[in-house]
Motif scaffolding. Sequence first.
Motif, short mmCIF file in Angstrom:
data_model
loop_
_atom_site.label_atom_id
_atom_site.label_comp_id
_atom_site.label_asym_id
_atom_site.label_seq_id
_atom_site.Cartn_x
_atom_site.Cartn_y
_atom_site.Cartn_z
N ASN A 36 0.86 -1.19 0.00
CA ASN A 36 0.00 0.00 0.00
C ASN A 36 0.88 1.22 0.00
O ASN A 36 1.94 1.24 0.66
CB ASN A 36 -0.90 0.02 1.24
CG ASN A 36 -1.92 -1.07 1.22
OD1 ASN A 36 -2.79 -1.10 0.36
ND2 ASN A 36 -1.82 -2.00 2.17
N GLY A 49 -3.09 3.86 -2.95
CA GLY A 49 -3.22 2.69 -3.81
C GLY A 49 -2.73 1.45 -3.10
O GLY A 49 -1.91 1.52 -2.19
N TYR A 51 -2.14 -3.09 -3.66
CA TYR A 51 -2.23 -4.34 -4.41
C TYR A 51 -1.96 -5.48 -3.44
O TYR A 51 -1.10 -5.37 -2.56
CB TYR A 51 -1.20 -4.40 -5.53
CG TYR A 51 -1.11 -5.76 -6.18
CD1 TYR A 51 -2.09 -6.19 -7.08
CD2 TYR A 51 -0.09 -6.64 -5.85
CE1 TYR A 51 -2.03 -7.46 -7.63
CE2 TYR A 51 -0.02 -7.90 -6.41
CZ TYR A 51 -1.00 -8.30 -7.31
OH TYR A 51 -0.94 -9.56 -7.85
N GLN A 77 -5.99 -8.42 -5.93
CA GLN A 77 -6.88 -7.31 -5.61
C GLN A 77 -6.11 -6.01 -5.80
O GLN A 77 -4.94 -5.93 -5.43
CB GLN A 77 -7.36 -7.38 -4.17
CG GLN A 77 -8.18 -8.58 -3.83
CD GLN A 77 -8.63 -8.53 -2.39
OE1 GLN A 77 -9.37 -7.64 -1.98
NE2 GLN A 77 -8.17 -9.48 -1.60
N THR A 79 -6.61 -1.59 -5.53
CA THR A 79 -7.43 -0.42 -5.19
C THR A 79 -6.64 0.86 -5.48
O THR A 79 -5.41 0.90 -5.33
CB THR A 79 -7.83 -0.39 -3.70
OG1 THR A 79 -6.66 -0.33 -2.90
CG2 THR A 79 -8.65 -1.61 -3.33
N TRP A 81 -7.49 5.11 -4.79
CA TRP A 81 -8.42 6.11 -4.30
C TRP A 81 -7.73 7.47 -4.39
O TRP A 81 -6.60 7.63 -3.92
CB TRP A 81 -8.84 5.78 -2.87
CG TRP A 81 -9.94 6.61 -2.30
CD1 TRP A 81 -9.84 7.45 -1.24
CD2 TRP A 81 -11.29 6.69 -2.73
NE1 TRP A 81 -11.05 8.04 -0.98
CE2 TRP A 81 -11.96 7.59 -1.89
CE3 TRP A 81 -12.02 6.10 -3.76
CZ2 TRP A 81 -13.32 7.91 -2.03
CZ3 TRP A 81 -13.36 6.41 -3.89
CH2 TRP A 81 -13.99 7.30 -3.04
N GLY A 99 -12.71 6.37 -6.50
CA GLY A 99 -12.09 5.12 -6.08
C GLY A 99 -12.29 4.03 -7.12
O GLY A 99 -13.38 3.89 -7.68
N PHE A 101 -11.71 -0.18 -7.80
CA PHE A 101 -11.53 -1.43 -7.08
C PHE A 101 -11.59 -2.60 -8.06
O PHE A 101 -12.58 -2.72 -8.79
CB PHE A 101 -12.62 -1.61 -6.02
CG PHE A 101 -12.71 -0.46 -5.06
CD1 PHE A 101 -11.96 -0.45 -3.90
CD2 PHE A 101 -13.53 0.62 -5.33
CE1 PHE A 101 -12.04 0.62 -3.03
CE2 PHE A 101 -13.61 1.69 -4.47
CZ PHE A 101 -12.86 1.69 -3.32
N TYR A 102 -10.58 -3.44 -8.06
CA TYR A 102 -10.57 -4.63 -8.91
C TYR A 102 -10.43 -5.87 -8.02
O TYR A 102 -9.55 -5.94 -7.17
CB TYR A 102 -9.39 -4.59 -9.90
CG TYR A 102 -9.24 -5.89 -10.65
CD1 TYR A 102 -10.10 -6.20 -11.70
CD2 TYR A 102 -8.28 -6.82 -10.29
CE1 TYR A 102 -9.99 -7.40 -12.38
CE2 TYR A 102 -8.16 -8.03 -10.96
CZ TYR A 102 -9.01 -8.31 -12.01
OH TYR A 102 -8.90 -9.50 -12.67
N THR A 122 -16.31 1.20 -9.55
CA THR A 122 -15.89 2.59 -9.39
C THR A 122 -16.80 3.27 -8.37
O THR A 122 -18.02 3.18 -8.48
CB THR A 122 -15.98 3.35 -10.73
OG1 THR A 122 -15.23 2.64 -11.71
CG2 THR A 122 -15.45 4.76 -10.60
N GLU A 140 -21.59 4.66 -4.45
CA GLU A 140 -20.98 3.34 -4.60
C GLU A 140 -21.46 2.70 -5.90
O GLU A 140 -22.63 2.81 -6.26
CB GLU A 140 -21.36 2.44 -3.42
CG GLU A 140 -20.65 1.10 -3.46
CD GLU A 140 -20.94 0.23 -2.26
OE1 GLU A 140 -21.12 -0.99 -2.44
OE2 GLU A 140 -20.99 0.76 -1.13
#
Length: 175
Positions: A36, A49, A51, A77, A79, A81, A99, A101-102, A122, A140
Amino acid sequence: MAAFDIRKQNVQTSDPFNPLLTLQTGEVTSNGFEINIGGEVLPGWNLTGGYAYVNAFVSQDTTSIVNNKIPNVPPNQFTLWSTYELQEGAAKGLGFGLGLFYIDNRYGDLDNSFILPSYFRTDAALYYRRDNWRVQLNFENLFDVNYIKNATFDYRLALDPGRPFSVSGTFRIDF
């Protein structure tokens, strides 16, 4: 940044032949890493961010599920933001956020008989803060993406959908 190798014995999981019952597996292993990063890029503009890579599997058992992946655990994963808050003028304190998010494909049951598809979501935010109070709107699933969050009871007929587009608001005063 973190790296991990976690092993747990006698973890309860759903029985692949009867989702209403549970089994104790011999041992499950979860290893991988997480990174992070975050900070202020320019005055008022913040980025965060992350991973994560997770390899979660049954490492010991007396049945044929050894090396099967643990259900609902995505191997990848991601992210990101980003927020920007105005620093001057009449709108000082007005902020915007975005944001991303995967969540990767993941197995839906311990038997690894079906896969839950990956998704990309998103989110957004709009807020205003002044002195000791803050008002905020969160958006959201901004593009109303259909996705499966997880499989309940590790069962293909009990899939939990992700939330559709939604808006929530908050008002906060700090004392």
